[in-house]
Design a protein around this motif. Structure first.
Motif, short mmCIF file in Angstrom:
data_model
loop_
_atom_site.label_atom_id
_atom_site.label_comp_id
_atom_site.label_asym_id
_atom_site.label_seq_id
_atom_site.Cartn_x
_atom_site.Cartn_y
_atom_site.Cartn_z
N MET A 35 54.40 30.20 -51.21
CA MET A 35 54.07 29.45 -50.01
C MET A 35 53.57 30.38 -48.90
SD MET A 35 54.11 26.33 -48.95
CE MET A 35 54.41 25.23 -47.65
N ALA A 36 54.18 31.55 -48.77
CA ALA A 36 53.76 32.49 -47.71
C ALA A 36 52.33 32.92 -47.90
CB ALA A 36 54.69 33.69 -47.68
N ASP A 37 51.89 33.11 -49.15
CA ASP A 37 50.51 33.49 -49.41
C ASP A 37 49.54 32.42 -48.92
OD1 ASP A 37 51.14 35.93 -50.48
OD2 ASP A 37 51.13 35.20 -52.55
N GLU A 38 49.88 31.15 -49.13
CA GLU A 38 49.01 30.07 -48.69
C GLU A 38 48.90 30.03 -47.17
OE1 GLU A 38 50.01 26.31 -50.40
OE2 GLU A 38 50.17 27.16 -52.41
N GLU A 39 49.97 30.37 -46.47
CA GLU A 39 49.95 30.35 -45.01
C GLU A 39 49.08 31.46 -44.44
OE1 GLU A 39 54.00 30.48 -43.72
OE2 GLU A 39 54.49 28.60 -44.73
N ASN A 40 48.83 32.51 -45.21
CA ASN A 40 48.03 33.64 -44.75
C ASN A 40 46.59 33.55 -45.22
OD1 ASN A 40 50.10 34.92 -43.33
ND2 ASN A 40 50.91 35.76 -45.22
N ARG A 41 46.18 32.39 -45.68
CA ARG A 41 44.82 32.20 -46.16
C ARG A 41 44.07 31.27 -45.21
NH1 ARG A 41 43.64 33.91 -51.02
NH2 ARG A 41 42.04 32.36 -51.40
N LYS A 42 42.75 31.45 -45.17
CA LYS A 42 41.96 30.51 -44.37
C LYS A 42 40.54 30.46 -44.92
CE LYS A 42 40.38 32.98 -40.20
NZ LYS A 42 40.68 33.18 -38.79
N ALA A 43 39.84 29.43 -44.52
CA ALA A 43 38.43 29.26 -44.88
C ALA A 43 37.67 28.92 -43.61
CB ALA A 43 38.27 28.15 -45.91
N VAL A 44 36.49 29.51 -43.48
CA VAL A 44 35.67 29.30 -42.29
C VAL A 44 34.22 29.10 -42.72
CG1 VAL A 44 34.80 30.37 -40.17
CG2 VAL A 44 37.17 30.69 -40.83
N LEU A 45 33.59 28.11 -42.12
CA LEU A 45 32.16 27.90 -42.30
C LEU A 45 31.46 28.51 -41.10
CD1 LEU A 45 29.85 26.55 -43.88
CD2 LEU A 45 30.20 24.52 -42.47
N ALA A 46 30.58 29.48 -41.35
CA ALA A 46 29.89 30.19 -40.27
C ALA A 46 28.40 29.93 -40.34
CB ALA A 46 30.17 31.69 -40.38
N ARG A 47 27.78 29.78 -39.18
CA ARG A 47 26.33 29.69 -39.08
C ARG A 47 25.88 30.88 -38.27
NH1 ARG A 47 23.07 24.78 -38.34
NH2 ARG A 47 24.48 24.00 -39.91
N VAL A 48 24.97 31.67 -38.84
CA VAL A 48 24.52 32.90 -38.20
C VAL A 48 23.10 32.70 -37.69
CG1 VAL A 48 24.27 35.39 -38.46
CG2 VAL A 48 25.98 34.18 -39.82
N HIS A 49 22.90 32.94 -36.42
CA HIS A 49 21.60 32.78 -35.75
C HIS A 49 21.01 34.14 -35.44
CE1 HIS A 49 22.31 28.44 -34.72
NE2 HIS A 49 23.54 28.84 -34.97
N GLY A 50 19.73 34.16 -35.18
CA GLY A 50 19.04 35.40 -34.81
C GLY A 50 18.03 35.79 -35.88
N LYS A 51 17.72 37.07 -35.94
CA LYS A 51 16.81 37.58 -36.97
C LYS A 51 17.64 37.85 -38.21
CE LYS A 51 13.66 41.32 -38.03
NZ LYS A 51 13.22 42.65 -37.63
N VAL A 52 17.85 36.80 -39.02
CA VAL A 52 18.75 36.90 -40.16
C VAL A 52 18.11 36.51 -41.49
CG1 VAL A 52 20.86 36.67 -38.80
CG2 VAL A 52 19.73 34.62 -39.64
N GLN A 53 16.87 36.09 -41.47
CA GLN A 53 16.17 35.82 -42.72
C GLN A 53 15.09 36.86 -42.90
OE1 GLN A 53 15.03 31.74 -43.45
NE2 GLN A 53 17.04 30.97 -42.90
N GLY A 54 14.92 37.33 -44.14
CA GLY A 54 13.93 38.35 -44.44
C GLY A 54 14.41 39.76 -44.11
N VAL A 55 15.72 39.92 -43.89
CA VAL A 55 16.28 41.24 -43.56
C VAL A 55 17.44 41.60 -44.49
CG1 VAL A 55 15.55 41.20 -41.13
CG2 VAL A 55 17.79 40.25 -41.77
N TRP A 56 17.51 40.96 -45.64
CA TRP A 56 18.56 41.19 -46.65
C TRP A 56 19.93 40.75 -46.16
CZ3 TRP A 56 22.54 44.59 -48.53
CH2 TRP A 56 22.73 44.51 -49.89
N TYR A 57 19.98 39.77 -45.30
CA TYR A 57 21.26 39.31 -44.75
C TYR A 57 22.14 38.67 -45.83
CZ TYR A 57 24.49 38.04 -41.09
OH TYR A 57 25.60 37.98 -40.28
N ARG A 58 21.56 37.80 -46.66
CA ARG A 58 22.36 37.14 -47.70
C ARG A 58 22.94 38.15 -48.68
NH1 ARG A 58 19.38 33.53 -50.98
NH2 ARG A 58 17.57 34.67 -50.25
N GLY A 59 22.14 39.08 -49.15
CA GLY A 59 22.63 40.10 -50.08
C GLY A 59 23.72 40.94 -49.47
#
Length: 81
Positions: A1-25
């Motif tokens: 149970m303690a392990d589950e309490e120390n976990r989280k999930a986040v959906l992030a949207r990244v703005h700026g010059k982030v495509q064509g610069v190897w950001y996904r890789g």
């Protein structure tokens, strides 16, 4: 149970010059090194969207890394919970 309490999930949207610069890789490599699960994709509006799940401290480190991004990127992270 303690392990589950120390976990989280986040959906992030990244703005700026982030495509064509190897950001996904870079995101996949960085998240893997931190032991995170999830996915990353380019969006049609020029942003990058990613889901990070795992230990809360590793997710927090990943979000901070996304604010900096790879060297060719100019980015800022907007979080969606």
């Amino acid at each position: 149970m303690a392990d589950e309490e120390n976990r989280k999930a986040v959906l992030a949207r990244v703005h700026g010059k982030v495509q064509g610069v190897w950001y996904r890789g870079w995101t996949v490599d960085t998240a893997s090194r931190l032991g995170l699960a999830g996915w990353v994709r380019n969006r049609g509006d020029g942003t990058v969207e990613a889901l990070f799940a795992g230990p809360a401290d590793a997710v927090d480190r990943m979000l901070e890394a996304c604010r900096r991004g790879p060297s060719a990127a100019v980015s800022y992270t907007q979080l969606t919970l």
